[in-house]
Motif scaffolding. Structure first.
Motif, mmCIF file in Angstrom:
data_model
loop_
_atom_site.group_PDB
_atom_site.id
_atom_site.type_symbol
_atom_site.label_atom_id
_atom_site.label_comp_id
_atom_site.label_asym_id
_atom_site.label_seq_id
_atom_site.Cartn_x
_atom_site.Cartn_y
_atom_site.Cartn_z
ATOM 1 N N ARG A 1 46.833 33.722 45.252
ATOM 2 C CA ARG A 1 45.737 33.766 44.459
ATOM 3 C C ARG A 1 45.106 32.189 44.522
ATOM 4 N N GLU A 2 43.532 32.343 44.155
ATOM 5 C CA GLU A 2 42.989 30.909 44.362
ATOM 6 C C GLU A 2 42.256 30.795 43.206
ATOM 7 N N GLN A 3 42.504 31.360 42.003
ATOM 8 C CA GLN A 3 41.690 31.415 41.025
ATOM 9 C C GLN A 3 41.683 29.957 40.252
ATOM 10 N N SER A 4 40.693 29.264 40.024
ATOM 11 C CA SER A 4 40.412 28.195 39.324
ATOM 12 C C SER A 4 39.377 28.101 38.399
ATOM 13 N N LYS A 5 38.537 28.911 38.331
ATOM 14 C CA LYS A 5 37.512 28.932 37.464
ATOM 15 C C LYS A 5 37.509 30.482 36.815
ATOM 16 N N GLU A 6 37.026 30.375 35.841
ATOM 17 C CA GLU A 6 36.995 31.572 34.576
ATOM 18 C C GLU A 6 35.491 32.135 34.485
ATOM 19 N N VAL A 7 35.043 33.425 34.360
ATOM 20 C CA VAL A 7 33.899 33.795 34.114
ATOM 21 C C VAL A 7 33.971 34.916 32.804
ATOM 22 N N LEU A 8 32.942 34.834 31.979
ATOM 23 C CA LEU A 8 33.011 35.775 30.990
ATOM 24 C C LEU A 8 31.724 36.558 31.032
ATOM 25 N N PHE A 9 31.977 37.972 31.066
ATOM 26 C CA PHE A 9 30.902 38.901 30.748
ATOM 27 C C PHE A 9 30.755 39.302 29.484
ATOM 28 N N GLU A 10 29.613 39.632 28.648
ATOM 29 C CA GLU A 10 29.712 40.181 27.296
ATOM 30 C C GLU A 10 28.499 41.417 27.667
ATOM 31 N N TYR B 1 35.044 38.466 44.049
ATOM 32 C CA TYR B 1 35.287 37.446 43.602
ATOM 33 C C TYR B 1 36.771 37.183 42.622
ATOM 34 N N SER B 2 37.694 38.071 42.517
ATOM 35 C CA SER B 2 38.625 37.968 41.586
ATOM 36 C C SER B 2 39.591 37.130 42.174
ATOM 37 N N LYS B 3 39.708 36.917 43.530
ATOM 38 C CA LYS B 3 40.734 35.818 43.905
ATOM 39 C C LYS B 3 40.367 34.605 43.801
ATOM 40 N N LYS B 4 39.117 34.196 43.326
ATOM 41 C CA LYS B 4 38.515 32.838 43.135
ATOM 42 C C LYS B 4 38.304 32.697 41.403
ATOM 43 N N TYR B 5 38.066 33.783 40.741
ATOM 44 C CA TYR B 5 37.489 33.727 39.384
ATOM 45 C C TYR B 5 38.457 34.474 38.701
ATOM 46 N N SER B 6 39.025 34.156 37.420
ATOM 47 C CA SER B 6 39.559 34.743 36.330
ATOM 48 C C SER B 6 38.185 35.543 35.673
ATOM 49 N N VAL B 7 38.291 36.860 35.741
ATOM 50 C CA VAL B 7 37.164 37.649 34.866
ATOM 51 C C VAL B 7 37.705 38.415 33.751
ATOM 52 N N THR B 8 36.870 37.937 32.580
ATOM 53 C CA THR B 8 36.979 38.604 31.497
ATOM 54 C C THR B 8 35.812 39.465 31.060
ATOM 55 N N ALA B 9 35.944 40.554 30.509
ATOM 56 C CA ALA B 9 34.508 41.361 30.129
ATOM 57 C C ALA B 9 34.986 41.676 28.800
ATOM 58 N N HIS B 10 33.867 41.443 27.761
ATOM 59 C CA HIS B 10 33.968 41.882 26.543
ATOM 60 C C HIS B 10 32.840 42.757 26.107
ATOM 61 N N PHE B 11 33.490 43.956 25.754
ATOM 62 C CA PHE B 11 32.413 45.171 25.546
ATOM 63 C C PHE B 11 32.278 45.433 23.862
ATOM 64 N N HIS B 12 31.059 45.595 23.598
ATOM 65 C CA HIS B 12 30.634 45.875 22.189
ATOM 66 C C HIS B 12 30.459 47.234 22.007
ATOM 67 N N GLU B 13 30.957 47.909 20.858
ATOM 68 C CA GLU B 13 30.493 49.396 20.611
ATOM 69 C C GLU B 13 30.786 50.355 21.702
ATOM 70 N N LYS C 1 41.660 47.584 37.695
ATOM 71 C CA LYS C 1 40.995 46.534 38.236
ATOM 72 C C LYS C 1 41.517 45.052 37.572
ATOM 73 N N ASP C 2 41.194 43.965 38.425
ATOM 74 C CA ASP C 2 41.744 42.819 37.899
ATOM 75 C C ASP C 2 40.700 42.272 36.991
ATOM 76 N N ILE C 3 40.671 42.715 35.743
ATOM 77 C CA ILE C 3 39.816 42.249 34.918
ATOM 78 C C ILE C 3 40.379 42.264 33.337
ATOM 79 N N ALA C 4 39.921 41.410 32.625
ATOM 80 C CA ALA C 4 40.678 41.337 31.203
ATOM 81 C C ALA C 4 39.659 41.845 30.494
ATOM 82 N N THR C 5 40.014 42.747 29.395
ATOM 83 C CA THR C 5 39.098 43.420 28.658
ATOM 84 C C THR C 5 39.281 43.131 27.047
ATOM 85 N N VAL C 6 38.089 42.982 26.434
ATOM 86 C CA VAL C 6 38.260 42.978 25.178
ATOM 87 C C VAL C 6 37.029 44.141 24.654
#
Length: 603
Positions: free
Chosen positions: A4-13, A150-162, A177-182
């Protein structure tokens, strides 16, 4: 296995209300943007639906080589209508807008998949559900493509509303899938429906069966999506402890975290000008009141207080029923105790209308005619007075009546004559398509703007905007011109309307069943000193709560002007508590929790 080469994080809302102003969640997301961009910069991206009308105003399409745009282009090549650019709000975040119109042809198959994979029924669902399913499919395709690349280079978080954005969450989790979910619910679907239709909702809450209630109210699809998302997300959140109790019952899971709502306070900051702004916009409201009431009778506007309530037309949930009952009792107390202060209560909501009442427009037009005539007379007198004073030899005050010619005297006399009427001022500014609970209350209680009444009513069944011919001002300006906002809601997961008062230095009434009121009680004891009045609706009956609210309003009315000014100062001074710069930390915690749980797979 590749390391795993993750060094950056991205956030989707993700939300239906991204670049789409249809409710309070739009305010949550839009106002939070600057604080999110401050932390995430260009590693933060929002995803919402593409509607040409709103996108044409708030969306700026751009071309760059970002990973977000690369994924968008990849989907475009596969036939998806994906728009990438910047959201034209403070902070200018990256944004993906998805035009799901072409996906509507595939909705039946997607609905079958929803049943096949998650046993969520969409039979007889409202049309919105079809749009949400099509929109959700495009979100899912975008996130899958992004994570695969991109999941090997980026830690992906997705925040879902409603629930409107939650179907991708349950599908992505099913596929691990390799994605953190809120997942954040701002108000449970079942809570909103049940609270508005039954008495003692909170007392009966523990006994409800969510499946039975969803079927009873015809919202099996919406409630099923909510329940599945709450069950399968890494982190479940809501906006208040009040709503968290609903989540335990309807989602069968305790919330991991409470995310209180805030605002971008700098957008509203007026430094030391907020008192001057109050006076400025109160004068504009004075002009409306003169046009609306003075045709029938007049009173001292300098001894008048302006109260208001606003929001969606939910007579019980928004507390309109309690507000009207308390105002009826307030009117009785003021008349009985011979208090000479008048209160004008504005009820601002949206209900089906035909048009503005022609009588209201006519009254406004005639008042404008009086104003223009007086300004012409004022100009004529000014010029004549200056000449007479300069040439006067006996040091006496010139006769001002002689300085007005016959034309303007006659015009003013005729205008005043056509202005005065013997009818009562309108309680409603528009012609409604039919009677509603508010107008029925006026009829049953005989609150019809009688001159002897100390509480007058203006029911404005449309939202205020600068193009409105009656007020000609923005809603925020109207709020600044008032003295008190009244929002004793019965069902209110958060409640932005009282918060919008606080940040403008205007005292407000809320309830302990609203998220905002509950939060205030948690963070400070003497909240009334900063202009926040909390009605106890948890343990008091409707009648007892109406008495409490009437007493709170009465004490506010008899407060002297100096004390009200000091209270407004305290209200404005403590509003920074609700700045997203301070409240973003709750979101930061939720995202950190999700990342730690990301490796936990569904069984």
């Amino acid at each position: 296995m590749e390391p795993r080469e993750q060094s950056k994080e991205v956030l989707f809302e993700l939300a239906w209300e991204v670049c789409n102003q249809v409710g309070g969640i739009y305010t949550v997301i839009r106002s939070k943007v600057p604080a999110m961009v401050e932390k995430w910069g260009d590693d933060y991206c929002l995803i919402g639906p593409y509607f040409p009308q709103t996108a044409g105003i708030e969306f700026d399409a751009i071309e760059d080589d970002s990973i977000f745009n690369k994924t968008a282009k990849k989907l475009q090549k596969n036939g998806f209508d994906v728009h990438y650019g910047r959201w034209l709000v403070t902070g200018r975040p990256r944004i993906i807008l998805l035009d799901f119109s072409k996906m509507m042809d595939n909705v039946d198959k997607l609905k079958f998949d929803l049943w096949e994979n998650h046993q969520i029924s969409t039979i007889n669902a409202e049309p919105l559900v079809n749009s949400v399913i099509a929109f959700s499919h495009m979100i899912e395709e975008y996130l899958k493509s992004f994570v695969d690349d991109y999941s090997k280079k980026y830690s992906v978080t997705a925040h879902f509303h409603e629930w409107m954005s939650a179907i991708p969450l349950i599908n992505l989790r099913k596929e691990n899938k390799d994605i953190a979910t809120v997942f954040t619910t701002h108000a449970t679907m079942l809570g909103r429906y049940i609270a508005g239709n039954v008495d003692n909702f909170y007392e009966h809450l523990p006994s409800y069966n969510w499946r039975e209630e969803a079927k009873n109210y015809g919202i099996e699809a919406q409630a099923g999506i909510e329940h599945a998302a709450a069950q399968k997300c890494h982190v479940l959140t809501t906006v208040s402890d009040v709503t968290a109790k609903e989540c335990e019952v309807f989602f069968e899971r305790e919330c991991d975290l409470i995310l209180p709502n805030g605002l971008n306070i700098t957008r509203y900051a007026a430094t030391h000008e907020f008192q001057n702004l109050h006076v400025k916009y109160k004068q504009k409201i004075n002009q409306f009141v003169m046009g609306h009431f003075f045709q029938s009778y007049s009173w001292d506007l300098d001894n008048t207080l302006y109260f208001f309530t606003s929001g969606r037309y939910e007579f019980k949930n928004k507390g309109y029923d309690l507000t009207l009952e308390a105002l009826k009792r307030l009117n009785f107390k003021l008349v009985k105790n011979k208090v000479d202060t008048n209160v004008v209560m504005f009820i601002i909501t949206r209900n089906p209308i035909k048009s503005i009442d022609p009588g209201v427009l006519q009254s406004r037009a005639v008042m404008e005619e009086i104003k223009e005539t007086c300004e012409a007379i004022e100009k004529q007198i000014g010029e004549e007075l200056f000449y007479a004073s300069a040439s006067n030899t006996d040091h006496t005050m010139p006769n001002l009546n002689e300085m007005v010619d016959e034309y303007w005297r006659l015009r003013l006399r005729r205008t005043i004559q056509s202005w005065k009427v013997n009818t009562l001022p309108h309680t409603v500014t528009h012609l409604l398509q039919g009677p509603d609970d508010i107008t029925r209350f006026f009829d049953e209680s005989n609150l019809k703007n009688h001159e002897k009444d100390r509480v007058k009513f203006v029911y404005h069944p449309d939202f205020i905007s600068p193009t409105n011919p009656l007020f000609g001002m923005e809603y925020g300006q109207f709020v600044r011109g008032c003295h008190l906002g009244v929002f004793p809601s019965y069902y209110e997961p958060w409640g932005y309307t009282p918060l919008e008062c606080v940040i403008r230095g205007i005292p407000t009434v809320t309830s302990d069943l609203s998220g905002f009121g509950d939060f205030m009680q948690q963070i400070m004891e003497d909240y009334e000193s900063v202009g926040v009045y909390v009605v106890n609706r948890k343990s008091k009956s409707f009648d007892e709560a109406a008495d409490q609210l009437a007493d709170q309003l009465y004490q506010f009315v008899i407060m002297n002007r100096r004390d009200r000014i000091m209270q407004r100062n305290r209200t404005e001074n403590f509003s920074d508590i609700f700045d997203w710069v301070n409240l973003r930390s709750y979101y930061d915690t939720a995202h950190d929790m999700a990342k730690k749980k990301r490796g936990v797979k569904l069984k």
